[in-house]
Design a protein around this motif. Sequence first.
Motif, short mmCIF file in Angstrom:
data_model
loop_
_atom_site.label_atom_id
_atom_site.label_comp_id
_atom_site.label_asym_id
_atom_site.label_seq_id
_atom_site.Cartn_x
_atom_site.Cartn_y
_atom_site.Cartn_z
N ASP A 145 -13.38 -7.00 -7.13
CA ASP A 145 -13.35 -5.90 -6.16
C ASP A 145 -12.26 -4.90 -6.52
OD1 ASP A 145 -11.07 -7.29 -5.64
OD2 ASP A 145 -11.44 -7.60 -3.52
N GLU A 187 0.82 -1.22 0.00
CA GLU A 187 0.00 0.00 0.00
C GLU A 187 0.85 1.28 0.00
OE1 GLU A 187 -2.95 0.28 3.15
OE2 GLU A 187 -3.19 2.42 2.80
N SER A 233 -12.44 1.29 -0.70
CA SER A 233 -12.58 -0.15 -0.97
C SER A 233 -13.98 -0.37 -1.51
CB SER A 233 -12.42 -0.98 0.30
OG SER A 233 -11.09 -0.98 0.73
N ASP A 245 -9.51 -1.63 -4.58
CA ASP A 245 -9.14 -0.55 -3.66
C ASP A 245 -8.66 0.58 -4.56
OD1 ASP A 245 -9.69 -1.86 -1.31
OD2 ASP A 245 -7.61 -1.83 -0.56
N ARG A 301 -9.69 -10.65 2.02
CA ARG A 301 -10.84 -9.79 1.78
C ARG A 301 -12.06 -10.27 2.56
NH1 ARG A 301 -9.81 -4.80 -0.22
NH2 ARG A 301 -11.29 -4.24 -1.81
N GLU A 333 -4.51 4.17 1.17
CA GLU A 333 -5.86 3.75 0.73
C GLU A 333 -6.91 4.85 0.83
OE1 GLU A 333 -7.40 0.12 2.64
OE2 GLU A 333 -9.42 0.88 2.25
#
Length: 308
Positions: A220, A184, A234, A222, A205, A231
């Motif tokens: 999905d 991240e 989400s 982010d 997840r 981040e």
Amino acid sequence: MEKTKEILCIRRHLLDKKTYMVNSLKSKIIFMLRAYLEGKGFIELFPVIASPITDPLSSPSEAVFFDVYGHRFQLTKSMIFHKQLSMLTFEKIYIFSPNFRIEPSEKATTSRHLLEFVQLDLEIREASREEVIDFIEEMLIYLFERIQQEEEISFFGRKLPRLKRPFPRITYSEAVKKYGDDFENRLSEKASQPVWVIDFPYQVREFYYREDPQTGTMVDFDLLYPEGFGEAISGGEREWRPERLKRMLMKKGIDLDFYDIYLSLIEEGIPPSAGFGIGIERLTRFLSGVKDIKFTRLFPKLPGRFGI
Ligand code: AMP
Ligand code: MG
């Protein structure tokens, strides 16, 4: 003595010009997002603050339980299940939803974790991941272009990146290969545009995303802010079929009984949907460029710290 120091800190924070400017920017952000969503035909719902069902989350945080007429309630960690169920009533909804998560004290140093924060939570009936990604890109471009003109942005001397669609994308497995499990921060630091991370494996997840049977990964995403802010969002497509939800719960080793209320409701049928949650304090932090998230709230509650 210790208490007096804390009280003085709270007072100093309330009188700080930075607190004033960041929070007035936050108020403008909320106003602009609301105007945008109303214009797109969304219905605003009120938040649910306590319920017997809430998000299990994918990272550890202690839950707050209490008894209500013999039922075990929790403070809302996210309104994911209520959003899915509200698709029975409306096609497009959003909520400025307060979440309460007792984050581990170690997160005190990230400068982006609060115990009490607000997500703009949004859900669209029958939507695909691609449609939601397009929607978010357009919404952020709208917001960034308008917020740029505001005095708070010049007060902080903030130079916002000019957003260009489509934002770059990387799959979870590519991100891990390039930057390691803890990608991240590194990915966000290298980026000059927001970056999509897609296709997370179910192990990292929450169970409620739709799994792509072809790839075995979740449908999905982010979104990471550039410049190391980490981040932002989400979201993804939700699983709406009870059999598949139960299979995923079992695959993750979660006791079905824990979700009996949710599963009973789902068994009666709900529409497929997709949506996302964007943390408002993190958005304000990015737009202001003020790294310490405490300035985004008048009464911040930080990991491992006293707050009121
Ligand atoms: P999550 O359900 O954990 O993905 O949270 C949704 C969004 O809320 C995240 O993408 C962040 O923008 C924001 N968020 C999550 N946890 C926190 C926190 N502890 N403090 C502030 N914002 C948060
Ligand atoms: Mg997340």
